[in-house]
Design a protein around this motif. Structure first.
Motif, short mmCIF file in Angstrom:
data_model
loop_
_atom_site.label_atom_id
_atom_site.label_comp_id
_atom_site.label_asym_id
_atom_site.label_seq_id
_atom_site.Cartn_x
_atom_site.Cartn_y
_atom_site.Cartn_z
N THR A 11 145.88 -9.31 80.39
CA THR A 11 145.99 -8.84 81.77
C THR A 11 145.12 -7.59 81.85
O THR A 11 145.39 -6.62 81.12
N GLU A 64 144.08 -12.81 82.92
CA GLU A 64 145.29 -12.99 83.73
C GLU A 64 145.39 -11.84 84.75
O GLU A 64 146.12 -10.88 84.55
N TYR A 67 153.07 -14.66 86.60
CA TYR A 67 152.47 -14.82 85.28
C TYR A 67 152.94 -16.13 84.63
O TYR A 67 152.15 -16.90 84.09
#
Ligand code: GLU
Length: 299
Positions: free
Chosen positions: A9, A41, A166
């Motif tokens: 991320t 992500e 997520y």
């Protein structure tokens, strides 16, 4: 064929903790002649500063890691995730939910009992309700059998602010990119059984799992961008960063020098990668003397 991925991320630059996940997943793939995929992500846009994904990708290259295929950037894939949520809704495995964290503290969610979809879904989340029991646990390639007494809490697939979760994006992407083993940090062990249920609901077999030890700041806190672990390439040269990561993962480093090319270090480490030497327990990293003054501020 063996396929794994590294899925950062981009909320901050690579820190030592993310370098462990990157090194461990790359070594596992390359030591098995498998494919290594890279996925950004970045769906939670407010958490991901502009340009951070590009910075992480360039740090990964500087460290000498190669990858297979195109980089998958989740922010460009929203219609795909929406289609997966629609498919789950169509099968009766997802529902619109108007509960908030606060309301859930007082009364359990009953939104799934609604027969018709609500007329106005603004401010509502979408949650997952499998029609089968969750697995009690899973077999981890490093940790062995992991079991949880997991009280199921209807995993969020899409948040009330419209952001795809997520969990949904991760599982849907692992499926479509053919990931056979998820290699990541132990901070995500707790969500694995629920991700496995989501995988099953999406009609795919579950991948295998390998959860790596975490680099801790002290005995209780993992190093992460939230607690401002320093960018690893500001602490160490690329070669030294790799040597420190390999040491943390229990691999042989005594014949590796900071003067070596990062790619040469990685090639040597992949050829002799030994999962049995990887510690199961998370730990505070102890950097080598060779790491220099910069390392001392991090320890
Ligand atoms: N994006 C997650 C992170 O940066 C990793 C997700 C995963 O590997 O499943 O912590």
């Amino acid at each position: 064929m063996y396929v794994t991925r590294f899925a950062p991320t981009p909320s901050g630059p690579l820190h030592f903790g993310s370098l462990i996940a990157l090194t461990g997943s790359w070594l596992r793939a390359r030591s098995r002649g498998g494919r290594f995929l890279l996925r950004i992500e970045d769906l939670d846009a407010p958490r991901c500063p502009e340009g951070m994904a590009e910075r992480i990708i360039s740090e990964i290259e500087t460290l000498g890691f190669d990858h297979d295929g195109e980089i998958l950037t989740q922010r460009y894939e929203i219609p795909f995730y929406e289609s997966q949520i629609a498919a789950l809704m169509g099968k009766g495995l997802a529902f619109w939910c108007s509960c908030t964290r606060k309301s859930l503290r007082h009364s359990p969610c009953k939104c799934y009992l609604r027969h018709e979809p609500p007329e106005d879904t603004s401010g509502m989340s979408v949650r997952f309700k499998p029609d089968f029991p969750l697995e009690r646990g899973f077999d981890d390639a490093l940790l062995g059998r992991v079991e949880f007494d997991d009280r199921y809490d209807f995993l969020t697939l899409k948040r009330a602010d419209g952001i795809i979760s997520y969990n949904l994006a991760c599982v849907a992407d692992d499926i479509r990119t053919g990931v056979t083993e998820v290699v990541r940090g132990q901070d995500l062990v707790y969500v694995t059984v629920r991700q496995m249920a989501l995988c099953k609901a999406l009609g795919a077999p579950c991948p295998h799992y390998l959860h790596l030890p975490l680099a801790m700041e002290d005995q209780n806190f993992k190093l992460s961008k939230q607690n401002r672990a320093a960018p690893v390439l500001e602490l160490f040269s690329p070669a030294q960063a790799l040597i420190e990561a390999l040491r943390f993962l229990g691999q042989k480093t005594d014949d590796l020098q900071p003067s070596m090319e990062p790619r040469a270090i990685l090639a040597r480490a992949a050829a002799r990668f030994d999962l049995l030497k990887v510690p199961k327990k998370s730990a505070v990293p102890v950097f080598s003397d060779k790491a220099g003054a910069g390392a001392k501020t991090a320890s």
